[in-house]
Design a protein around this motif. Structure first.
Motif, mmCIF file in Angstrom:
data_model
loop_
_atom_site.group_PDB
_atom_site.id
_atom_site.type_symbol
_atom_site.label_atom_id
_atom_site.label_comp_id
_atom_site.label_asym_id
_atom_site.label_seq_id
_atom_site.Cartn_x
_atom_site.Cartn_y
_atom_site.Cartn_z
ATOM 1 N N GLN A 88 0.852 -1.179 0.000
ATOM 2 C CA GLN A 88 0.000 0.000 0.000
ATOM 3 C C GLN A 88 0.892 1.235 0.000
ATOM 4 O OE1 GLN A 88 -3.147 -0.446 2.803
ATOM 5 N NE2 GLN A 88 -3.443 1.751 3.005
ATOM 6 N N VAL A 90 0.099 4.472 0.221
ATOM 7 C CA VAL A 90 -0.304 5.453 1.234
ATOM 8 C C VAL A 90 -1.535 4.927 1.962
ATOM 9 C CG1 VAL A 90 0.545 7.494 -0.029
ATOM 10 C CG2 VAL A 90 -1.812 6.752 -0.320
ATOM 11 N N GLU A 91 -1.764 5.456 3.145
ATOM 12 C CA GLU A 91 -2.979 5.155 3.896
ATOM 13 C C GLU A 91 -4.081 6.028 3.320
ATOM 14 O OE1 GLU A 91 -4.995 3.121 6.853
ATOM 15 O OE2 GLU A 91 -2.842 2.982 6.550
ATOM 16 N N MET A 93 -7.369 7.904 3.276
ATOM 17 C CA MET A 93 -8.235 8.482 4.301
ATOM 18 C C MET A 93 -9.635 8.673 3.721
ATOM 19 S SD MET A 93 -6.094 8.622 6.611
ATOM 20 C CE MET A 93 -5.862 9.753 7.931
ATOM 21 N N ASP A 96 -10.253 11.958 1.977
ATOM 22 C CA ASP A 96 -9.461 12.298 0.791
ATOM 23 C C ASP A 96 -10.385 12.613 -0.387
ATOM 24 O OD1 ASP A 96 -6.825 12.291 1.533
ATOM 25 O OD2 ASP A 96 -6.395 10.267 0.833
ATOM 26 N N LYS A 101 -8.040 9.436 -4.005
ATOM 27 C CA LYS A 101 -8.281 8.057 -3.582
ATOM 28 C C LYS A 101 -8.098 7.108 -4.762
ATOM 29 C CE LYS A 101 -11.682 8.315 0.135
ATOM 30 N NZ LYS A 101 -13.054 7.987 0.488
ATOM 31 N N TRP A 104 -4.428 6.610 -5.627
ATOM 32 C CA TRP A 104 -3.723 5.712 -4.704
ATOM 33 C C TRP A 104 -4.122 4.258 -4.931
ATOM 34 C CZ3 TRP A 104 -0.424 9.011 -4.314
ATOM 35 C CH2 TRP A 104 -0.578 10.269 -3.733
ATOM 36 N N ARG A 108 -1.590 1.325 -6.040
ATOM 37 C CA ARG A 108 -1.515 0.093 -5.254
ATOM 38 C C ARG A 108 -1.770 -1.131 -6.130
ATOM 39 N NH1 ARG A 108 -6.499 -0.907 -2.038
ATOM 40 N NH2 ARG A 108 -7.075 -1.602 -4.116
#
Length: 140
Positions: A88, A90-91, A93, A96, A101, A104, A108
């Motif tokens: 992953q 980034v985490e 959120m 976001d 989103k 990301w 991933r």
């Protein structure tokens, strides 16, 4: 996501064991010497790989480690997940922006796709593949 030395050296261990399939156990000392790595550091990495069932240890004077599966059945993702955690970048959120989103998630999924689509056998025989072009070859 940055792959640390844990992931990189873990793949080194697993590739060495994959090259040695059918020839008996391979010691961490031999792997460390062949790759100019710290045997002590490799000892720290082999434990999680063993706990995950990717390798098993053989005791005795000619002991060492062997893979528990064929190198074609172990992916780079298997090794990276054990040593680095979830794949992953980034985490994500909940607050976001939806576009971020999606970015990301796409990153991933692309990284996971490459890691899951690459077996130890692929890595071991990378140089043997005639379809792989030298990334530093320039044509004029």
């Amino acid at each position: 996501m940055k792959i640390s030395t844990k992931g990189r050296y873990g793949l080194t261990i697993m590739m060495a064991l994959g090259r040695n399939v059918g020839q008996g156990p391979l010691s961490l000392k031999a792997i460390a010497e062949a790759n100019h790595l710290s045997e002590h550091y490799l000892e720290q990495l082999i434990a999680p790989l063993r706990n995950a069932g990717l390798v098993k240890s053989i005791r005795g004077a000619y002991g060492g480690y062997v893979l528990t599966k064929d190198p074609k059945e172990i992916t780079a993702a298997d090794v990276i997940r054990v040593l680095e955690g979830p794949i992953q970048p980034v985490e994500v959120m909940d607050d976001d922006d939806p576009a971020k989103k999606e970015l990301w998630v796409r990153i991933r999924d692309a990284v996971k796709g490459v890691l899951e689509g690459t077996s130890l056998d692929d890595l071991i025989h990378f140089d043997d593949d005639p379809h792989v072009q030298d990334p530093y070859m320039f044509y004029i």
